[in-house]
Structures are given as structure tokens and as C-alpha cells.
Scaffold this motif. Structure first.
Motif, PDB file in Angstrom:
ATOM      1  N   GLY A  70      17.425 -35.942 -21.663  1.00 37.23           N
ATOM      2  CA  GLY A  70      18.391 -35.175 -22.430  1.00 37.23           C
ATOM      3  C   GLY A  70      18.528 -35.679 -23.851  1.00 37.23           C
ATOM      4  N   GLU A  71      18.548 -36.999 -24.043  1.00 39.51           N
ATOM      5  CA  GLU A  71      18.648 -37.564 -25.387  1.00 39.51           C
ATOM      6  C   GLU A  71      17.412 -37.233 -26.210  1.00 39.51           C
ATOM      7  OE1 GLU A  71      18.958 -41.958 -27.566  1.00 39.51           O
ATOM      8  OE2 GLU A  71      19.140 -41.801 -25.391  1.00 39.51           O
ATOM      9  N   THR A  72      16.246 -37.237 -25.590  1.00 40.92           N
ATOM     10  CA  THR A  72      15.004 -36.936 -26.300  1.00 40.92           C
ATOM     11  C   THR A  72      14.998 -35.507 -26.832  1.00 40.92           C
ATOM     12  OG1 THR A  72      13.784 -38.527 -24.944  1.00 40.92           O
ATOM     13  CG2 THR A  72      12.493 -36.841 -26.069  1.00 40.92           C
ATOM     14  N   LEU A  73      15.535 -34.566 -26.059  1.00 42.54           N
ATOM     15  CA  LEU A  73      15.503 -33.157 -26.441  1.00 42.54           C
ATOM     16  C   LEU A  73      16.751 -32.704 -27.181  1.00 42.54           C
ATOM     17  CD1 LEU A  73      14.042 -31.663 -23.133  1.00 42.54           C
ATOM     18  CD2 LEU A  73      12.803 -32.331 -25.185  1.00 42.54           C
ATOM     19  N   ASP A  74      17.754 -33.550 -27.280  1.00 46.01           N
ATOM     20  CA  ASP A  74      19.022 -33.178 -27.891  1.00 46.01           C
ATOM     21  C   ASP A  74      18.826 -32.691 -29.322  1.00 46.01           C
ATOM     22  OD1 ASP A  74      21.741 -32.826 -28.093  1.00 46.01           O
ATOM     23  OD2 ASP A  74      22.153 -34.907 -28.634  1.00 46.01           O
ATOM     24  N   ASN A  75      19.536 -31.628 -29.675  1.00 44.17           N
ATOM     25  CA  ASN A  75      19.549 -31.033 -31.015  1.00 44.17           C
ATOM     26  C   ASN A  75      18.298 -30.226 -31.350  1.00 44.17           C
ATOM     27  OD1 ASN A  75      22.122 -32.042 -31.653  1.00 44.17           O
ATOM     28  ND2 ASN A  75      21.239 -34.016 -32.232  1.00 44.17           N
ATOM     29  N   VAL A  88      22.281 -41.685 -18.728  1.00 45.10           N
ATOM     30  CA  VAL A  88      22.105 -40.470 -17.939  1.00 45.10           C
ATOM     31  C   VAL A  88      22.218 -39.280 -18.867  1.00 45.10           C
ATOM     32  CG1 VAL A  88      22.888 -39.119 -15.964  1.00 45.10           C
ATOM     33  CG2 VAL A  88      23.184 -41.610 -15.967  1.00 45.10           C
ATOM     34  N   GLY A  89      21.247 -38.383 -18.813  1.00 45.86           N
ATOM     35  CA  GLY A  89      21.310 -37.198 -19.654  1.00 45.86           C
ATOM     36  C   GLY A  89      20.308 -36.152 -19.228  1.00 45.86           C
ATOM     37  N   ARG A  90      20.812 -35.002 -18.804  1.00 48.63           N
ATOM     38  CA  ARG A  90      19.969 -33.837 -18.523  1.00 48.63           C
ATOM     39  C   ARG A  90      20.078 -32.861 -19.692  1.00 48.63           C
ATOM     40  NH1 ARG A  90      18.452 -32.012 -13.139  1.00 48.63           N
ATOM     41  NH2 ARG A  90      18.657 -29.916 -13.989  1.00 48.63           N
ATOM     42  N   PRO A  91      19.019 -32.119 -19.989  1.00 44.15           N
ATOM     43  CA  PRO A  91      19.112 -31.124 -21.054  1.00 44.15           C
ATOM     44  C   PRO A  91      19.989 -29.939 -20.663  1.00 44.15           C
ATOM     45  CG  PRO A  91      16.962 -31.037 -19.992  1.00 44.15           C
ATOM     46  CD  PRO A  91      17.659 -32.217 -19.422  1.00 44.15           C
TER      47      PRO A  91
END
Length: 707
Positions: A70-75, A88-91
Motif C-alpha cells: 500500500g505504501e509503495t502504490l500510495d498517491n 501494514v498497508g493494502r491499496p
């Protein structure tokens, strides 16, 4: 020329006032770009398939790479991060999160339980990833009826699809180290491949550790009975490692490969200062393709995967609640031969079958779902009809889903063991109108997609009954839940003139039955007794009518350098691009007349990219508006998030030493150390003013070598 000059400022105004995106960077032969990122609808001249997609690879992936997917794809355009702290992070895509976003690994099912709870991490590390694709439109029906929000496909080369070496053989590899950042990350990763034109062997491994996240605010932290105040998020450290081995036999007409991998992670849950989670995932994959198989089909591809996943929650190092999942995935896909029809029409497509089985076993005091078994069988097709003016696309998927609760759950066995069956059907239709002319293909390309999608409820939406620590609520499922149903429409266009590009997409999603958590206005103790306002609020899974609408846009202008530069060429200073982006989404619960939670605010951004020879640099900002549209319940005070602007920069340098390519890169994030909170994180709602803010000022550096 006058019309073109008029259009350039219009591009900038539109991008800065309403929309979202991130332009593709196109290189001059004399320059090295910072990023090679593609975010566009795949055009007919590229693949012949209308697949609205975003893609990250190469230097762009290395620069954006975070500790979670999620952090990699954020924004990225329309994409946010439903973070539960830094580990923890889902897109989230266009306001949709959880199991409405299908996360795949090499087009196969990931088979984790990250959609079950916000504190469950996705067991995929970007450090060993070669490419990430985000798919929308009719092609999502190839991968799952539950992919109402889209598909995120994480691709590696553990099973080789094409020969990388000749008959004499060879070896190639990549190694990377990175350090720094707000969490003081220390990570290493390496990959080696060898073989000939007849076989390939792949080995990769990674090791990543982080400390407590640094933020621009003093927070209290209790550890070992001692409370301290520090500018760090308590219990947010992590330690992850893993590796994989793969082997492939390569034939003239196809390949057959096998891989096995393991992912281990131990990380803190920021909502509970004494709780850590230990996660292990072992995945075994078999994949093969046979080409030229007959008059009707061009090739036949099959995939099989078996996953063992374990998630254990430790309170003060004492094992507590545990979730174990064993999953089996089988997929067969046949690509049709292209058929020439009358009037210059050409038809091609894919048909296939998919079978999945998950066995979830939950034990412990805080388990809120029963042991369950989910099985699904699906038939799907995706067809493309090429015309002289563009192309039509169509997709269809039919599924049979069985969700079985293997035990009763609740203090008084309120949710009994039972089996629910569903037969979702999904259809999609798309069109592309190509108005581009000339060898350079400058001009407009217009796209549209419409779909009617159905999703079977998940086990937790049907059978949950108990306290859920991640949301701070007592959650109750509904075994009478019907299919989730959505009708979606998007309209978009992309304009191109040399190195200049502009795209815009508008979308709407109408849900006749949107499965959501709704406050009941009552309270329960963790043991299930009637409680007071000091206990857990009770939330029920219910179906409501809902609407999501939004707009995304991006623009890229070559300002200096190259034939199409807006300013005169100043070769000695390199090339400069200006990228503009923005997005906005509005989500409403139409049944209850209130907004839906965890929606990203309007976002606007701009970046200046400079490159000359081996050097590249980026400097820009992201502005996120205030999110005041929060649902109001009788027993819950809505928590809004203020607007913020973060400034970011990046630098990279490429060089060669013999056969080895070196890349040094640095990321500078939140340069002004702005205090900001995420509206897409459940922590902002469950913890209120005690929720952890986003990361503070940081510098992260890395070195990558490939040969």
C-alpha cells in the motif's frame, strides 16, 4: 500551432484544479530519467487489449518502494494506502478497499487473509518485485468477480516465461541495499538467475528491519510498565525476511516451471503497545504454457498454487489469537487465435477456468470469526474486437461460491455453523476510439467502460461475531447477506503531442447492495454481555445502497530539452519535465444519507523532473485536502482530518563498471516535517486523536547493482 499553444495552459489548469494522475516519462537518447513509470490505458498499438492500467517497474519502483504494498502504490492516480501504521498497508482504489481489491502474485491468487482485518499485512515484499500492475475495466473479470475495485498484480521472475540466455548459458543478478527513512530502515535484497535457452534457475532473498516510526509530534509510549514521551510511534518496529527458489524448463513451444517461497514477518500493532504479530507464509507455485496448440487456440496456460499462511498475535510475548489459512488455487487459460471477420474486423480473446479453496482456522480469545471453508469455481472470457477506428472489449465471469462456517460462534452460539452458496455473475463492456494520426500517433484516444459486477460475501461478512481489536469494535456478521452488486461506468481520454501528454478519467459506481459495517448504537463487553459507552461499540455487517463518483487526471509537459520542448532547448542544462496530477472521489451511503468512511480527500500534486546524462532529480509537492465528510452515528463522534502539503525530492545516479550497472538513489520525504493524518486508515477512526500521524521528515538512500 495556435490551437496547440492554447491547449497547453488548459492542460495545466485542468490538472491543478480537479483531477489525478502521473505521466509517463519518455527518455531522450542523451539523458537518463529518474523514473520509468507508466500510468495509462494500454493503447491498441501497444497490446491490442483495452486494459486501463497503471504500472511501476525499474527505477520508478526502486524510488517509490515502501515497506508495504500500500505504501509503495500510495498517491498514484486514484490509489491510496489503508495503512495500519507503517507495517501494514493494502491499496485502496477509487475509495474501495479490503477484499474488493484483488491482490495477485504473477496472476495467481495470493491466498492470505489480509482482507480479514486491517492489522493483517500483505505477505509480499516490494524488495523482490520486478513489476506491479494495477488493472481496471473488463480485464479484471479474468482474475476474480470480487475485484470490483480493481486488480493489483505483483510480478516476479521466479518462474521464467522466456529464455534469458543463449545455448552457451549465462548468469545475471541484482543486489540492493537501502537505509534511513522515518523508520530507520535497514534492508538488503538479492536475486541471481542462471541457465541456458533450455532451462532457468532463479534464487532471491531479502531482509528488512525497521525501528519505531519517527513523526512530527510527541506521543506517549508504554513499554515494560514505563511510560515515556517521544516523537516516535510506539510499537511500530518490524523485522521481515524471506526468499524463493524457482526452476523452469524452456521448450520451443512453451515452458514448465516450479517455485517455492517463504515470507516471515514480526511487527508491532500500533493500536496495542504490548501486542506483536508473527506471520509466516509459504507458497508453492506450478506454472506452464503450451503454444501453437491447434486451429482454434494460440496457447494454453495453467497455474497452480498452494499456500500455507499463519498469523499469531502475541501479547507481551505470550501467544494468543491465531489465524491459519491453507489455500489452493488452480487456473487454466486459453488464448484464442486471431480471427479476421468481414469489413476488416478482427476478433481475439481468452477463455478460462479458475478454482480456489481456502480453509481458515481461527483460535484464541480474540477470534471474531469461526473456522470456515470457502470454495469457488469460475468460468470467464475476455474478448477484443478490433475495428478501423479502435476496438470493442467485453468480459464475462460466472462463479459458484460456497462459504461454510464449520463451528458456531458467539458467547451463546448466536451465529450457528452453516453453509451459504452464491452464484455471482459479472459482465463488462469497453470501447476505445482512436483519433490519433500520423506516424507519431499524436492526438486523442477516448475510452469508456461499463460493467455490472457481483461479489459473494466473505466469511467474516457472513459469520463474524466477537470483539475485533483492530477496529476497536464488536463486529457481527449477517448470514442472510445477499450478493454485493455494482454498476460501474468510466469515461476517459488521453491526448498526446510528442512528449506532451494529458489524460482525464471520470467514473461512477452505483451499488444496489454495498456490504458495510454499520453502527448499531449499542455496546458490548469483550465477553459479549450488554455494555455501556465505556465498552466496545457494536457494528453489524449490512447491505446498503451506495454511490462512488470521482475524477482523475494527469499531465506531463516537456519544458526544456528535446524537439517538442515548450521552452527553447538548453542542452547543456539537461532536460526538464513538469508533471501535474490530482484526483478526487466522493462516496455516499444512500440508504442512511451519510458519507462512507475511509475515503481519501482531494489530492493535487506537481513535480519537476530534471535529467542530464547519468543524473536525475525530482522535486515536488503533494497537497491533500481536508476530509470532513465522515459518517455520523448516534454513539460515535466523527473524526475528520485536516489538509496538509508535503514537499518531497529525489536524486539518482547511474553508472557502469564493466558488465555491472550501478544505481544510487536518495529519497527526501516530508521536507517541512508537516504533521498529517491519513483519512483512509481505520486507526484515525478507532483511535481518534491518539491515532499515529504520517511519517515525519526523512532521508532514505539506496544502492542497486545489476549485472
Amino acid at each position: 500551432m495556435q490551437s496547440q499553444n492554447f491547449f497547453y495552459p488548459l492542460v495545466g489548469i485542468a490538472s491543478l484544479t480537479s483531477l489525478s494522475g502521473f505521466a509517463q516519462v519518455i527518455e531522450d537518447p542523451q539523458t537518463t530519467r529518474l523514473d520509468d513509470i507508466t500510468i495509462t490505458a494500454r493503447s491498441i498499438e501497444n497490446t491490442g487489449l483495452l486494459v486501463p492500467a497503471q504500472q511501476l517497474s525499474g527505477a520508478a519502483l526502486a524510488q517509490r518502494q515502501g515497506s508495504t504494498l500500500g505504501e509503495t502504490l500510495d498517491n498514484l492516480p486514484g490509489v491510496a494506502n489503508s495503512s495500519y501504521g507503517p507495517n501494514v498497508g493494502r491499496p485502496t482504489i477509487r475509495g474501495l478497499d479490503g477484499d474488493r481489491i484483488r491482490i495477485l502474485q504473477n496472476s495467481g491468487a495470493n491466498m492470505d487473509v489480509s482482507g480479514l482485518s486491517f492489522d493483517h499485512a500483505v505477505p509480499i515484499d516490494p524488495l523482490t518485485t520486478e513489476r506491479i500492475e494495477i488493472l481496471r475495466g473488463p480485464a479484471t473479470l479474468l482474475y476474480g468477480g470480487s475485484a470490483i475495485g480493481g486488480v493489483v498484480n505483483v510480478i516476479d521472475n521466479r518462474i521464467a516465461r522466456e529464455p534469458s540466455f543463449d545455448a552457451k548459458g549465462g548468469v545475471m543478478g541484482k543486489a540492493e541495499v537501502r537505509a534511513g527513512g522515518a523508520a530507520n530502515e535497514r534492508s538488503t535484497g538479492a536475486m541471481v538467475e542462471t541457465g541456458t535457452d533450455k532451462f532457468a534457475i532463479h534464487v532471491d532473498a531479502f531482509d528488512r528491519s525497521t525501528q519505531n516510526l519517527k513523526v512530527p509530534k510527541d506521543l506517549s509510549c508504554t513499554a515494560g510498565g514505563v511510560t515515556t514521551t517521544q516523537k516516535r510511534v510506539c510499537n511500530s518496529a518490524s523485522d521481515s525476511k524471506g526468499g524463493a527458489v524457482g526452476g523452469t524448463l524452456l521448450f520451443d513451444r512453451g515452458y514448465l516451471g516450479l517455485s517455492t517461497s517463504e515470507y516471515r514477518s514480526t511487527y508491532g500493532t500500533v493500536a496495542e503497545p504490548t501486542v506483536t504479530i508473527g506471520m509466516v507464509r509459504r507458497h508453492h507455485a506450478l506454472e506452464g504454457k503450451l503454444r501453437d496448440i491447434g486451429d482454434w487456440f494460440q496457447d494454453l496456460k495453467f497455474q497452480g498454487g498452494y499456500t500455507q499462511y499463519s498469523h499469531t498475535e502475541y501479547d507481551s510475548n505470550v501467544a494468543g489469537t491465531q489465524f491459519d489459512n491453507a489455500g489452493l488455487d488452480l487456473r487454466v487459460e486459453a488464448r484464442q487465435r486471431s480471427v479476421a471477420l468481414a469489413n476488416g474486423l478482427q476478433l481475439e480473446g481468452t477463455v478460462g477456468m479458475q478454482r480456489e479453496r481456502n480453509n481458515l482456522h481461527a483460535v484464541g480469545d480474540e477470534k471474531f470469526v469461526p473456522t470456515s471453508r470457502t470454495q469457488s469455481t469460475a468460468l470467464f472470457t475476455y474478448q477484443v474486437l478490433k475495428t478501423s477506428w479502435g476496438q470493442w472489449t467485453a468480459g464475462a465471469r460466472s462463479e459458484s461460491v460456497s462459504v461454510q462456517s464449520l463451528e458456531s460462534i458467539g458467547p451463546n452460539n448466536e451465529n450457528l455453523a452453516q453453509t451459504k452458496t452464491f452464484n455471482p455473475m459479472s459482465f463488462a463492456l469497453g470501447a476505445m476510439r482512436n483519433l490519433r494520426e500520423g506516424e507519431a500517433q499524436n492526438g486523442w484516444q477516448l475510452t469508456s467502460n461499463i460493467s455490472a459486477s457481483q461479489r459473494a460475501p466473505k466469511d467474516y461478512e457472513l459469520f463474524a461475531y466477537g470483539p475485533h481489536a483492530a477496529t476497536g469494535a464488536y463486529e457481527i456478521g449477517s448470514s442472510t447477506m445477499a450478493l454485493e452488486k455494482a454498476t460501474q461506468l468510466d469515461l476517459g481520454g488521453e491526448w498526446k503531442n510528442g512528449l506532451h501528454k494529458f489524460s482525464v478519467t471520470a467514473f461512477t459506481s452505483e451499488f444496489a447492495n454495498f456490504i458495510s459495517l454499520q453502527s448499531s448504537g449499542s455496546y458490548k463487553t469483550s465477553a459479549g454481555a450488554v455494555g455501556t459507552s465505556s465498552d466496545l461499540p457494536v457494528y453489524n455487517f449490512q447491505g446498503v445502497r451506495a454511490r462512488f463518483t470521482g475524477l482523475e487526471s494527469n499531465a506531463k509537459l516537456r519544458m526544456i530539452g528535446g524537439q517538442h520542448a515548450l521552452l527553447s532547448r538548453v542542452a547543456q542544462y539537461g532536460a526538464v519535465d513538469l508533471e501535474l496530477r490530482g484526483d478526487v472521489v466522493r462516496a455516499d451511503d444512500l440508504t442512511n444519507g451519510r458519507p462512507l468512511p475511509r475515503i481519501a480527500p482531494m489530492r493535487l500534486g506537481a513535480d519537476a523532473l530534471w535529467s542530464q546524462n547519468a543524473w536525475g532529480a525530482r522535486f515536488g509537492f503533494l497537497h491533500a485536502g481536508a476530509q470532513n465528510r465522515m459518517p455520523t452515528y448516534s454513539n460515535v463522534t466523527p473524526v475528520t482530518t485536516a489538509s496538509y502539503t508535503t514537499w518531497n525530492a529525489g536524486l539518482n545516479y547511474h553508472t557502469h563498471s564493466g558488465p555491472t550497472h550501478w544505481m544510487f538513489f536518495a529519497k527526501l520525504e516530508n521536507l517541512s516535517n508537516k504533521l498529517a493524518y491519513s483519512s483512509t486508515s481505520v486507526l484515525t477512526q478507532s483511535m481518534g486523536t491518539n491515532a499515529p500521524p504520517l511519517a515525519g521528515r526523512s532521508v532514505k538512500m539506496g544502492l542497486q547493482a545489476s549485472f
